[in-house]
Scaffold this motif. Structure first.
Motif, short mmCIF file in Angstrom:
data_model
loop_
_atom_site.label_atom_id
_atom_site.label_comp_id
_atom_site.label_asym_id
_atom_site.label_seq_id
_atom_site.Cartn_x
_atom_site.Cartn_y
_atom_site.Cartn_z
N GLY A 1 0.90 -1.10 -0.06
CA GLY A 1 -0.03 -0.01 -0.09
C GLY A 1 0.81 1.04 0.04
N ASP A 2 0.70 2.26 0.79
CA ASP A 2 1.34 3.31 0.96
C ASP A 2 2.28 3.44 2.09
OD1 ASP A 2 -0.61 3.55 2.95
OD2 ASP A 2 -1.32 5.55 2.34
N ARG A 3 2.55 2.35 2.64
CA ARG A 3 3.39 2.12 3.93
C ARG A 3 4.69 2.56 3.21
NH1 ARG A 3 2.89 1.65 9.11
NH2 ARG A 3 1.44 0.11 9.16
N PRO A 4 5.90 3.18 4.08
CA PRO A 4 7.10 3.27 3.73
C PRO A 4 7.90 1.88 3.53
CG PRO A 4 6.68 4.72 5.19
CD PRO A 4 5.32 3.87 5.24
N VAL A 5 8.26 1.67 2.38
CA VAL A 5 8.94 0.37 2.00
C VAL A 5 10.51 0.06 2.06
CG1 VAL A 5 8.89 -1.39 0.12
CG2 VAL A 5 6.92 -0.03 0.33
N TYR A 6 11.11 -0.67 2.64
CA TYR A 6 12.50 -1.10 2.46
C TYR A 6 12.41 -2.42 1.72
CZ TYR A 6 17.22 -1.73 3.72
OH TYR A 6 18.69 -1.73 3.20
N LEU A 7 13.35 -2.59 0.82
CA LEU A 7 13.58 -3.52 -0.08
C LEU A 7 15.05 -3.67 -0.05
CD1 LEU A 7 12.20 -3.83 -3.81
CD2 LEU A 7 14.31 -5.18 -3.20
N ASN B 1 6.39 3.24 -2.15
CA ASN B 1 7.02 4.38 -1.43
C ASN B 1 8.28 3.91 -0.75
OD1 ASN B 1 7.53 6.64 -0.04
ND2 ASN B 1 6.16 6.15 1.49
N LEU B 2 9.30 3.58 -1.68
CA LEU B 2 10.63 3.16 -1.20
C LEU B 2 11.35 4.02 -0.55
CD1 LEU B 2 12.08 0.25 -1.86
CD2 LEU B 2 13.51 1.75 -3.33
N VAL B 3 11.86 3.82 0.55
CA VAL B 3 12.30 4.74 1.40
C VAL B 3 13.83 4.49 1.65
CG1 VAL B 3 10.51 5.72 2.67
CG2 VAL B 3 11.62 3.70 3.57
N GLY B 4 14.17 3.11 1.23
CA GLY B 4 15.65 2.79 1.27
C GLY B 4 15.60 1.18 0.92
N GLY B 5 16.76 0.61 0.47
CA GLY B 5 17.17 -0.74 0.00
C GLY B 5 18.40 -1.11 0.19
#
Length: 320
Positions: A236-242, A281-285
């Motif tokens: 969804g719109d949650r901040p995502v870490y991949l 909403n990718l914030v980091g990876g």
């Protein structure tokens, strides 16, 4: 700028004045920063920082990922001539100020101190207002990276591409283990289990702590695009870490890794999966577990460099 500019463009890692733009120095020469970005510890005006964490003392089998960041940087020298393929002309190197922040320094003889150093290293990048993509290193490095991001964003949706879930039980806070980082992340509340998923799994785990699994067989059967659509809906719109463990790819496509497992995704499937996630909403990876000593043709490092570029595209897609 064009290819003929290679006659005058060299060592942009140290000499380029602009953090934006493609690069045209010869792929086989010069200082190999990631994507020919400028090496700098000054994050003023930097949108996204690429940093290496060359730590591999938490592996269960073959070491060598300490050489991963260096190999990925070298492999990336083929990529900065053009916008990345498959992104409808989107050119993150031209749109964003991206810097190579270099590797994190640590004392290899004080292993127990490393997780706290990683967390502080990444937290410093985030505090400067830049995003952060990490080149590993073994998968244990992801836990302190998640701590730094969760402190800033709250519980994260985790997308983990991997042959293993890394949720094996581990209740000893003093252990540093690349196979248990996700277990600890769940127990610490760093990730939102309901919004998280594992992709490419092909090893047995008794309890995956409620995290959804799209195993490799499902990717083969349904296709990467369908899996990407499911993941997009889940986060969804949650901040995502991949987090992309390179052993998520089959050993035919990534032989240089510590714990290879057959039956994995192809590089083409991985590319389709990542591009299908555009809009999250990718914030980091991170891309981890590239172990060059087991791959003298650098196939794995090439894959790692492309994964890192796709992470940059995902990070930049919603910030255009």
């Amino acid at each position: 700028m064009a290819l003929e500019d290679a006659k005058s463009e060299v060592d942009g890692a140290f000499g380029r004045s602009d953090l934006k733009g493609l690069a045209f120095e010869n792929a086989f020469g010069g200082a190999t920063s990631f994507l020919r970005r400028r090496y700098t510890k000054d994050l003023a005006g930097v949108d996204l920082a690429i940093t290496g964490i060359p730590f591999d003392q938490a592996v269960t089998h073959r070491p060598g990922t300490r050489f991963g960041p260096r190999a990925i940087r070298e492999a990336s020298s083929l990529q900065p001539f053009d916008p990345p393929y498959g992104w409808d002309g989107f050119s993150p190197l031209e749109r964003f100020a991206i810097a190579d922040y270099g590797d994190m320094a640590f004392d290899y003889a004080h292993t127990a101190d490393v997780p706290a150093r990683i967390e502080a290293h990444v937290a410093g990048i985030l505090a400067a207002g830049a995003g952060c993509i990490v080149l590993g290193g073994d998968h244990s490095v992801t836990l302190p990276i998640l701590r730094a991001h969760a402190r800033r964003h709250g519980p994260l949706a985790l997308i983990q591409v991997d042959a293993h879930t890394d949720t094996w039980r581990d209740d000893d806070p003093g252990r540093i283990d690349h196979g248990t980082f996700c277990y600890t992340a769940v127990k610490e509340g760093l990730i939102d289990v309901a919004r998280s998923a594992h992709v490419g799994i092909r090893t047995v785990v008794e309890d995956n702590l409620g995290i959804h699994i799209h195993d490799a067989a499902e990717v083969h059967a349904r296709g990467a695009a369908a899996i990407a659509a499911d993941l997009t809906a889940r986060v969804g719109d949650r901040p995502v870490y991949l987090s992309f463990d390179i052993d998520g790819l089959d050993p035919a496509f990534a032989p240089g890794t510590g714990t290879p497992v057959w039956g994995g995704m192809s590089s083409a499937q991985a590319a389709a999966l990542l591009r299908g996630l555009a809009g999250i909403n990718l914030v980091g990876g991170d891309v981890v577990e590239v172990s060059p000593p087991y791959d003298h043709a650098a196939i794995t490092a090439v894959a790692g460099a492309h994964v890192a570029m796709e992470l940059i595209c995902l990070w930049g897609w919603t910030r255009r």
